[in-house]
Design a protein around this motif. Structure first.
Motif, PDB file in Angstrom:
ATOM      1  N   VAL B  77      24.867 -29.412   0.433  1.00 61.49           N
ATOM      2  CA  VAL B  77      23.695 -29.344   1.301  1.00 61.49           C
ATOM      3  C   VAL B  77      22.715 -28.351   0.680  1.00 61.49           C
ATOM      4  O   VAL B  77      23.109 -27.536  -0.164  1.00 61.49           O
ATOM      5  CB  VAL B  77      24.077 -28.899   2.737  1.00 61.49           C
ATOM      6  N   LEU B 104      19.901 -35.286   3.553  1.00 61.52           N
ATOM      7  CA  LEU B 104      20.485 -34.255   4.418  1.00 61.52           C
ATOM      8  C   LEU B 104      19.527 -33.078   4.569  1.00 61.52           C
ATOM      9  O   LEU B 104      18.771 -32.752   3.654  1.00 61.52           O
ATOM     10  CB  LEU B 104      21.799 -33.757   3.818  1.00 61.52           C
ATOM     11  N   GLY B 105      19.589 -32.453   5.728  1.00 57.71           N
ATOM     12  CA  GLY B 105      18.774 -31.270   5.969  1.00 57.71           C
ATOM     13  C   GLY B 105      19.403 -30.430   7.066  1.00 57.71           C
ATOM     14  O   GLY B 105      20.147 -30.942   7.910  1.00 57.71           O
ATOM     15  N   HIS B 106      19.097 -29.133   7.058  1.00 61.16           N
ATOM     16  CA  HIS B 106      19.697 -28.232   8.045  1.00 61.16           C
ATOM     17  C   HIS B 106      19.000 -28.343   9.398  1.00 61.16           C
ATOM     18  O   HIS B 106      17.802 -28.599   9.472  1.00 61.16           O
ATOM     19  CB  HIS B 106      19.601 -26.786   7.553  1.00 61.16           C
ATOM     20  N   VAL B 107      19.784 -28.142  10.434  1.00 62.20           N
ATOM     21  CA  VAL B 107      19.201 -28.038  11.773  1.00 62.20           C
ATOM     22  C   VAL B 107      18.636 -26.635  11.951  1.00 62.20           C
ATOM     23  O   VAL B 107      17.650 -26.440  12.670  1.00 62.20           O
ATOM     24  CB  VAL B 107      20.244 -28.380  12.862  1.00 62.20           C
ATOM     25  N   ASN B 108      19.243 -25.661  11.278  1.00 60.95           N
ATOM     26  CA  ASN B 108      18.751 -24.286  11.279  1.00 60.95           C
ATOM     27  C   ASN B 108      19.452 -23.515  10.165  1.00 60.95           C
ATOM     28  O   ASN B 108      20.376 -24.033   9.533  1.00 60.95           O
ATOM     29  CB  ASN B 108      18.974 -23.600  12.643  1.00 60.95           C
ATOM     30  N   ILE B 170      20.696 -36.979   8.001  1.00 65.19           N
ATOM     31  CA  ILE B 170      21.857 -36.321   8.615  1.00 65.19           C
ATOM     32  C   ILE B 170      21.593 -34.829   8.765  1.00 65.19           C
ATOM     33  O   ILE B 170      21.084 -34.171   7.852  1.00 65.19           O
ATOM     34  CB  ILE B 170      23.127 -36.525   7.761  1.00 65.19           C
ATOM     35  N   THR B 171      21.972 -34.313   9.921  1.00 65.17           N
ATOM     36  CA  THR B 171      21.967 -32.866  10.148  1.00 65.17           C
ATOM     37  C   THR B 171      23.089 -32.529  11.124  1.00 65.17           C
ATOM     38  O   THR B 171      23.910 -33.392  11.451  1.00 65.17           O
ATOM     39  CB  THR B 171      20.598 -32.392  10.670  1.00 65.17           C
ATOM     40  N   CYS B 172      23.129 -31.274  11.556  1.00 66.90           N
ATOM     41  CA  CYS B 172      24.149 -30.854  12.509  1.00 66.90           C
ATOM     42  C   CYS B 172      23.585 -30.841  13.924  1.00 66.90           C
ATOM     43  O   CYS B 172      22.369 -30.798  14.116  1.00 66.90           O
ATOM     44  CB  CYS B 172      24.678 -29.462  12.152  1.00 66.90           C
ATOM     45  N   TYR B 183      28.786 -26.239  13.512  1.00 67.46           N
ATOM     46  CA  TYR B 183      28.472 -27.091  14.668  1.00 67.46           C
ATOM     47  C   TYR B 183      29.558 -28.155  14.829  1.00 67.46           C
ATOM     48  O   TYR B 183      30.173 -28.589  13.850  1.00 67.46           O
ATOM     49  CB  TYR B 183      27.104 -27.749  14.489  1.00 67.46           C
ATOM     50  N   ASN B 186      27.484 -34.026  14.333  1.00 63.38           N
ATOM     51  CA  ASN B 186      26.405 -34.396  13.422  1.00 63.38           C
ATOM     52  C   ASN B 186      25.397 -35.268  14.167  1.00 63.38           C
ATOM     53  O   ASN B 186      25.774 -36.054  15.043  1.00 63.38           O
ATOM     54  CB  ASN B 186      26.924 -35.182  12.213  1.00 63.38           C
TER      55      ASN B 186
END
Lengths: 130, 201
Positions: B77, B104-108, B170-172, B183, B186
């Protein structure tokens, strides 16, 4: 007199011919009803899906075609060359909020005040003992 | 007798079968109805590395970095210290190629919202645009967005072969498990190819 005979003969013939022609007309009309309904009952038509059939898009792929397509896709070489294990970890944790910082700051301040109070109390006790 | 003959002829003419367009057209209707529905397959684009992603519905734009596999074979990631950075899984098809392309990327991260913090807000019909190195912009339309427990990650649905070009973001999501420092769920947006634009840069 001749005219009267002719008219009488004509009437008799008309009376005889009328049922015959009516029957022919009815026979001609009979097939039209099933012809109109034939397309809806056509056995070669695409099978209707079980759920809200009329709402389905006309391009819906029949279940058999979908199954064949899925089998074909499964048999093909993988489009994702390396399939990862597990689930992606795409989160660093909950975002810090201003409330959390304020609570931490308040707690630290209370600790400082409490410590100062204890120090003062100890000094007064010492001064009193002398 | 002539009058009688004329009368009969007239009656017979009235009852003669009219040329029936219905019966003539019936076979045509049957033919058109019975023709099997054609499976419309969208032709994919040639491979070309993705450079950026744009998701207007959630005000998201990011460049794309290539992501591979970690040593434990989990997917890489982007650095969590750069939560606004998205990445493309380089072992998946490039966006627009036939198959499931994975971004893909982060939620935070680092105490801030990430690039896909609002991914769960995507709805069917929302547009996603991916700029490619060849100057083409692959357009996708969201089919559905799902929140799925990580323990039940749908690997086949995400990474399995597809008949057309598709895209997965896709993220969390869900609640945060302090013990696992992760988390529990997903968030996955599934999108299908909708066409190509030229990148006007």
């Amino acid at each position: 007199m001749k005219l009267g005979r002719a008219l009488a003969a004509g009437a008799v013939l008309w009376a005889v011919a009328l049922p015959l022609t009516t029957g022919t007309a009815l026979a001609d009309e009979t097939p039209s009803a099933p012809v109109a309904t034939t397309p809806a009952e056509d056995p070669t038509a695409a099978p209707k899906p079980p759920a809200p059939g009329d709402a389905e898009p006309p391009e819906a792929v029949p279940a058999e075609d979908e199954k064949a397509r899925d089998e074909k896709l499964e048999g093909a070489s993988p489009q994702v060359r390396e399939r990862p294990d597990g689930a992606p970890e795409t989160g660093g944790g909950p975002v810090d909020s201003g409330t959390d910082l304020a609570v931490a700051g308040g707690a630290a301040g209370a600790a400082v005040v409490a410590a100062g109070g204890i120090v003062l109390a100890l000094r007064r006790r010492r001064a009193g003992s002398h | 007798m002539a009058a009688v003959s004329l009368l009969l002829a007239a009656l017979t003419a009235c009852s003669s079968p009219t040329p029936s367009p219905t019966s003539d057209s019936t076979p045509r209707e049957v033919t058109s109805t019975s023709s099997a529905p054609e499976q419309t397959t969208v032709a994919g684009l040639p491979a070309s590395r993705p450079l950026w992603i744009d998701v207007p519905a959630i005000a998201t734009h990011s460049s794309l970095v290539p992501l591979g596999l970690n040593d434990d074979r989990t997917v890489e990631v982007p650095p969590v210290e750069q939560p606004m950075q998205a990445g493309w899984y380089e072992h998946s098809p490039t966006p627009g190629q036939t198959g499931p392309s994975v971004v893909l990327g982060h939620v935070n991260g680092g105490g801030q919202d990430g690039i896909f913090a609002r991914l769960h807000e995507l709805k069917p019909g929302d547009e996603i645009r991916v700029g490619r190195e060849d100057g083409q912009v692959a357009r996708f339309v969201v089919d559905r967005t799902e929140q799925i427990p990580k323990k039940e990650f749908p690997a086949d649905a995400v990474y399995g072969n597809t008949a057309e070009p598709e895209l997965r973001l896709i993220t969390c999501g869900g609640s945060f498990d302090d013990d696992a420092d992760s988390y529990r769920d997903n968030i996955i947006a599934f999108a299908t190819f909708a066409g190509v634009d030229q990148d006007r840069g």
